[in-house]
Design a protein around this motif. Structure first.
Motif, PDB file in Angstrom:
ATOM      1  N   GLU A 239      45.412  28.336  19.917  1.00 43.41           N
ATOM      2  CA  GLU A 239      45.541  27.669  21.207  1.00 43.41           C
ATOM      3  C   GLU A 239      44.496  26.569  21.321  1.00 43.41           C
ATOM      4  O   GLU A 239      43.407  26.655  20.757  1.00 43.41           O
ATOM      5  N   ALA A 240      44.865  25.529  22.072  1.00 40.25           N
ATOM      6  CA  ALA A 240      43.931  24.423  22.277  1.00 40.25           C
ATOM      7  C   ALA A 240      44.304  23.680  23.558  1.00 40.25           C
ATOM      8  O   ALA A 240      45.459  23.717  24.003  1.00 40.25           O
ATOM      9  N   LYS A 241      43.309  23.044  24.129  1.00 37.47           N
ATOM     10  CA  LYS A 241      43.535  22.165  25.285  1.00 37.47           C
ATOM     11  C   LYS A 241      43.605  20.751  24.752  1.00 37.47           C
ATOM     12  O   LYS A 241      42.588  20.146  24.413  1.00 37.47           O
ATOM     13  N   ILE A 242      44.813  20.215  24.651  1.00 39.55           N
ATOM     14  CA  ILE A 242      44.987  18.933  23.957  1.00 39.55           C
ATOM     15  C   ILE A 242      44.916  17.728  24.885  1.00 39.55           C
ATOM     16  O   ILE A 242      44.741  16.600  24.432  1.00 39.55           O
ATOM     17  N   VAL A 243      45.044  17.952  26.179  1.00 40.57           N
ATOM     18  CA  VAL A 243      44.806  16.900  27.175  1.00 40.57           C
ATOM     19  C   VAL A 243      43.835  17.487  28.186  1.00 40.57           C
ATOM     20  O   VAL A 243      44.171  18.419  28.911  1.00 40.57           O
ATOM     21  N   ASP A 244      42.637  16.964  28.190  1.00 41.11           N
ATOM     22  CA  ASP A 244      41.581  17.505  29.047  1.00 41.11           C
ATOM     23  C   ASP A 244      41.151  16.422  30.028  1.00 41.11           C
ATOM     24  O   ASP A 244      40.364  15.531  29.695  1.00 41.11           O
ATOM     25  N   VAL A 245      41.706  16.486  31.232  1.00 40.50           N
ATOM     26  CA  VAL A 245      41.408  15.471  32.244  1.00 40.50           C
ATOM     27  C   VAL A 245      41.078  16.155  33.561  1.00 40.50           C
ATOM     28  O   VAL A 245      41.462  17.302  33.808  1.00 40.50           O
ATOM     29  N   ALA A 246      40.367  15.437  34.409  1.00 40.40           N
ATOM     30  CA  ALA A 246      40.075  15.939  35.746  1.00 40.40           C
ATOM     31  C   ALA A 246      41.293  15.704  36.624  1.00 40.40           C
ATOM     32  O   ALA A 246      41.927  14.647  36.561  1.00 40.40           O
ATOM     33  N   SER A 247      41.639  16.690  37.429  1.00 41.44           N
ATOM     34  CA  SER A 247      42.817  16.560  38.283  1.00 41.44           C
ATOM     35  C   SER A 247      42.593  15.478  39.325  1.00 41.44           C
ATOM     36  O   SER A 247      41.483  15.277  39.827  1.00 41.44           O
ATOM     37  N   GLU A 248      43.671  14.767  39.620  1.00 40.39           N
ATOM     38  CA  GLU A 248      43.604  13.707  40.623  1.00 40.39           C
ATOM     39  C   GLU A 248      43.407  14.326  42.012  1.00 40.39           C
ATOM     40  O   GLU A 248      44.072  15.311  42.352  1.00 40.39           O
ATOM     41  N   PRO A 249      42.495  13.779  42.818  1.00 44.54           N
ATOM     42  CA  PRO A 249      42.321  14.319  44.176  1.00 44.54           C
ATOM     43  C   PRO A 249      43.585  14.094  44.992  1.00 44.54           C
ATOM     44  O   PRO A 249      44.233  13.044  44.906  1.00 44.54           O
ATOM     45  N   ALA A 250      43.957  15.100  45.765  1.00 42.83           N
ATOM     46  CA  ALA A 250      45.156  14.991  46.588  1.00 42.83           C
ATOM     47  C   ALA A 250      44.941  13.962  47.693  1.00 42.83           C
ATOM     48  O   ALA A 250      43.854  13.842  48.263  1.00 42.83           O
ATOM     49  N   GLU A 251      45.985  13.180  47.964  1.00 42.72           N
ATOM     50  CA  GLU A 251      45.899  12.202  49.037  1.00 42.72           C
ATOM     51  C   GLU A 251      45.793  12.928  50.378  1.00 42.72           C
ATOM     52  O   GLU A 251      46.419  13.968  50.581  1.00 42.72           O
TER      53      GLU A 251
END
Length: 393
Positions: A239-251
């Motif tokens: 297993e791996a985290k292949i896209v590691d980004v911060a979630s966009e803040p909700a409007e």
């Protein structure tokens, strides 16, 4: 060396070169289960599942995605409410898939499947067969037949043996799992709760829990394949985290929560009721607004209850509170208020709402708590009509 020996030698050398190539081609194929983190839109709240196919010999890297749909489909909203939404299998280059979710602020988790070369070929054949124009479209069902369950089912069909999953969480229901993903979106949660019926509150087993992508991820990470010869192997190789980004803040959404609005609704009904009692007068304009809204909400719930084929909506006890009856009775209510005549609908409604509130906690359906102040507001309004009319007699 005679001719026979020469032919035998040539065949042996040729097969010796072909077999390693074929074995290498089979080993160069890799399938992975992709799980994408939730987004901010209502159709993104639960995450997403897809299958990644890589063929290193051919340089192929694509994603088989059962979650493709278009808002431009004719009568999309009506078909969605009725439960006749069609999704389809799409094939997207992985780099585009990765960019889409990275841009959206959704991380992607990859679970490489521990399949044999033959199982990989079978899975590829199944996906290619599903992608044929005649097969790629399917009738979407958010609990029983969605992008996650479709991916799981294809994996199980390809395996030579049986996939055995761990035990799921005890006491889990469709509604409780939905609430895990709507906790930060109270208005979305309210809308979904208003649609789901008592069937959504029945305990579900581990297989039904896999409708949610991250539940599928957890089950897959602990699952194993029971081979036909009695041996077993883990379903997931790594297993791996292949896209590691911060979630966009909700409007920023509506500043008030549903409970705040429902409480204000109750307070407003108390104020109107007090004013009507003090003036000994019924303000029929408020009745039009109040019962018109109740009846329109009831039309939606009644449509889901009687017409829609969505799962669980046909057992919605909320129909007892929100139904079209007030719309049919509204002209008589207004006429009675204008002519200062007693309308027995309010007396019946007072008793009916009292019974509804009393059985609120004992219902087999888990109601959203917002329903309580809404019902109390309607009760207060009905009581004010009865008191004012009785005072005039």
């Amino acid at each position: 060396m005679d001719l026979r020996k020469k032919i035998a030698l040539i065949l042996t050398l040729t097969l010796g070169m072909i077999m390693p190539v074929r074995a290498h081609q089979a080993d160069s194929i890799r399938f992975s289960l992709l799980t994408c983190a939730p987004g901010n839109e209502i159709y993104e709240l639960f995450g997403h599942t897809a299958l990644r196919y890589q063929n290193f010999t051919r340089g192929a890297d694509v994603v088989f995605n059962y979650g493709m749909f278009s808002f431009n489909t004719p009568h999309f909203v009506y078909r969605f409410v009725k439960g006749e939404t069609d999704y389809q299998l799409g094939v997207t280059p992985y780099r585009y898939f990765e960019a889409e979710y990275a841009l959206r602020g959704s991380s992607v988790y990859e679970q490489e499947l521990n399949l044999t070369p033959q199982e990989k070929q079978t899975l590829l054949h199944l996906l290619e067969e599903n992608y044929r124009p005649a097969n790629r479209v399917y009738r979407y069902n958010y609990f029983y037949d969605n992008c996650t369950t479709r991916a799981r089912d294809q994996i199980e069909k390809a395996v030579q043996g049986k996939v055995v999953y761990p035990e799921g969480g005890k006491g889990k229901t469709f509604r409780s799992i939905v609430h895990e993903y709507t906790a930060s979106s109270p208005w979305d949660e309210l809308g979904i709760d208003f649609c789901l019926g008592a069937e959504a509150d029945l305990p579900i087993d581990n297989r039904l829990q896999m409708f949610a992508p991250f539940y599928m991820l957890r089950f897959a990470s602990q699952a194993y394949i029971q081979n036909e010869d009695g041996t077993r192997r883990p379903l997931v190789a790594k297993e791996a985290k292949i896209v590691d980004v911060a979630s966009e803040p909700a409007e920023p959404g509506f500043p008030l929560t549903p409970m705040m609005c429902a409480s204000l609704f109750l307070a407003l009904n108390v104020l109107v009721a007090w004013w009507q009692w003090r003036r000994r007068k019924i303000y029929w304009g408020w009745d039009i607004v109040l019962y018109g809204m109740q009846g329109l909400a009831g039309c939606v719930i009644a449509f889901l209850f009687f017409v829609s084929v969505h799962p669980t909506v046909g057992s919605n006890w909320l129909l007892a509170l929100f139904n079209p009856v007030p719309l049919f009775c509204l002209p008589f209510m207004v006429y009675g208020a204008i002519r200062h005549k007693k309308v027995y609908y309010h007396t019946v409604n007072l008793v009916y709402l009292t019974l509804f509130i009393l059985i609120f906690s004992f219902s087999p359906q888990e109601f959203n708590l917002t329903v309580l102040p809404l019902a109390l507001g309607l009760l207060v309004n009905a009581a004010s009509h009865v008191l004012v009319m009785n005072a005039k007699e």
